[in-house]
Write a protein that holds these residues in place. Sequence first.
Motif, PDB file in Angstrom:
ATOM      1  N   PRO A 216       0.686  -1.287   0.057  1.00 26.90           N
ATOM      2  CA  PRO A 216      -0.083  -0.032  -0.092  1.00 26.90           C
ATOM      3  C   PRO A 216       0.817   1.203  -0.069  1.00 26.90           C
ATOM      4  N   GLU A 217       0.411   2.349  -0.558  1.00 28.78           N
ATOM      5  CA  GLU A 217       1.148   3.614  -0.838  1.00 28.78           C
ATOM      6  C   GLU A 217       1.915   3.991   0.701  1.00 28.78           C
ATOM      7  N   GLY A 218       0.968   3.804   1.641  1.00 31.23           N
ATOM      8  CA  GLY A 218       1.566   4.642   2.925  1.00 31.23           C
ATOM      9  C   GLY A 218       2.628   3.823   3.579  1.00 31.23           C
ATOM     10  N   VAL A 219       2.664   2.222   3.200  1.00 30.19           N
ATOM     11  CA  VAL A 219       3.823   1.475   3.650  1.00 30.19           C
ATOM     12  C   VAL A 219       5.094   1.997   2.725  1.00 30.19           C
ATOM     13  N   LYS A 220       4.790   2.057   1.370  1.00 36.42           N
ATOM     14  CA  LYS A 220       5.854   2.517   0.668  1.00 36.42           C
ATOM     15  C   LYS A 220       6.465   4.013   1.116  1.00 36.42           C
ATOM     16  N   GLN A 221       5.624   4.739   1.496  1.00 36.57           N
ATOM     17  CA  GLN A 221       5.998   5.904   1.748  1.00 36.57           C
ATOM     18  C   GLN A 221       6.836   6.052   3.254  1.00 36.57           C
ATOM     19  N   TYR A 222       6.294   5.151   4.199  1.00 39.46           N
ATOM     20  CA  TYR A 222       7.110   4.811   5.291  1.00 39.46           C
ATOM     21  C   TYR A 222       8.644   4.289   5.105  1.00 39.46           C
ATOM     22  N   ILE A 223       8.373   3.145   4.224  1.00 38.58           N
ATOM     23  CA  ILE A 223       9.768   2.929   4.205  1.00 38.58           C
ATOM     24  C   ILE A 223      10.901   3.731   3.355  1.00 38.58           C
ATOM     25  N   LYS A 224      10.353   4.704   2.534  1.00 35.83           N
ATOM     26  CA  LYS A 224      11.103   5.946   2.058  1.00 35.83           C
ATOM     27  C   LYS A 224      11.457   6.711   3.221  1.00 35.83           C
ATOM     28  N   TYR A 225      10.514   7.006   4.157  1.00 35.16           N
ATOM     29  CA  TYR A 225      11.036   7.955   5.168  1.00 35.16           C
ATOM     30  C   TYR A 225      11.925   7.174   5.991  1.00 35.16           C
TER      31      TYR A 225
END
Length: 338
Positions: A216-225
């Motif tokens: 999910p997009e939120g998990v992708k963004q968290y991984i980038k974070y």
Amino acid sequence: MNSKLITLNDFILNRQKDFPYASGELSSLLSDISLAAKIVNREVNKAGLVDILGATGNSNVQNEEVQKLDIYANNEFISALSVSGLCCGIASEENDEFISINKPGATYIVTMDPLDGSSNIDVNVSIGTIFSIYRKVSIGDSCTMEDFLQKGTEQVAAGYVLYGSSTMMVYSTGNGVNGFTLDPSIGTFCLSHPDIKIPKESKTYSVNQGNFIKFPEGVKQYIKYCQENDKPTNRPYGLRYIGSMVADLHRNLLKGGLFMYPSTEAAPKGKLRLLYECNPMAYIVEQAGGKATDGNGNRILELQPTELHQRTPVFLGADFMVKDVESFIKKYSSVEAV
Ligand code: AHG
Ligand code: MN
Ligand code: MN
């Protein structure tokens, strides 16, 4: 024996004194589990030497290849629990239906993943066993589905055994988490990690990042974070992923960190199983001061099970890391919904 050594059995018996009205049955059950763990450990250790390695050629109920050690561990734990006289039913990853044990008066049921991380068996990488103990709630002598579909909050004990560079049993009865290392020279688990708490200074995330594109997009963004440079928050975080939940969780428990197995479009409920992977680990993590959710604000321990082999996305580890990933998921879920 060194007088300072506290063996698992001594520890269990001492803790028993904290519950003056308890019958000692739970203590016995934990001892039986530790004995089965030692037997499985013996086989795990010589797995490279005997013809116990490799696939049986069969698949289990979830269409996963079943390894011989999976079967061996399943049989050992089932037989230890069956002779105990205290357990009237077992739900195992390796059995389609729950196993009913004919022991009138037995008041406990057990759920288990007898061998976790089985893809790592053939390559001599850490594997484990996960278990949960519940009180029987149905009326009558035999257990029913109702006994197995209890929420994780109803666990009376949970734990895991890690067959790693040393063998450890880690468990909780709801009063903190304690870890015991097997001393192979005397064949005894000894208290080595009293009152485990997840360190506040966590800076490790664990996820199968090869699946990044499917998250999910939120998990992708968290991984980038997690990968960004930011000194005050200790980022970038380190990535550690063994592919055995027991080993990954154990490391994060001791060193701090977050373990995630998110949903994907193809597997909206993720991969890991609620009854014998997520619930026992969530119980341990919470008892160690951490947090365990499905990523959507729901505490794992409060999810209502509806089937034995139910799966759920899972995010567990240091409190602040679970909260952080949840806020990313929340923020981007509205974007995805559009
Ligand atoms: P099991 O061997 O009991 O089927 O469990 C394997 C699980 C778990 O141990 C691990 O965290 C996860 O599968 C790894 O899955 P991926 O290979 O998809 O990362
Ligand atoms: Mn598993
Ligand atoms: Mn397994």
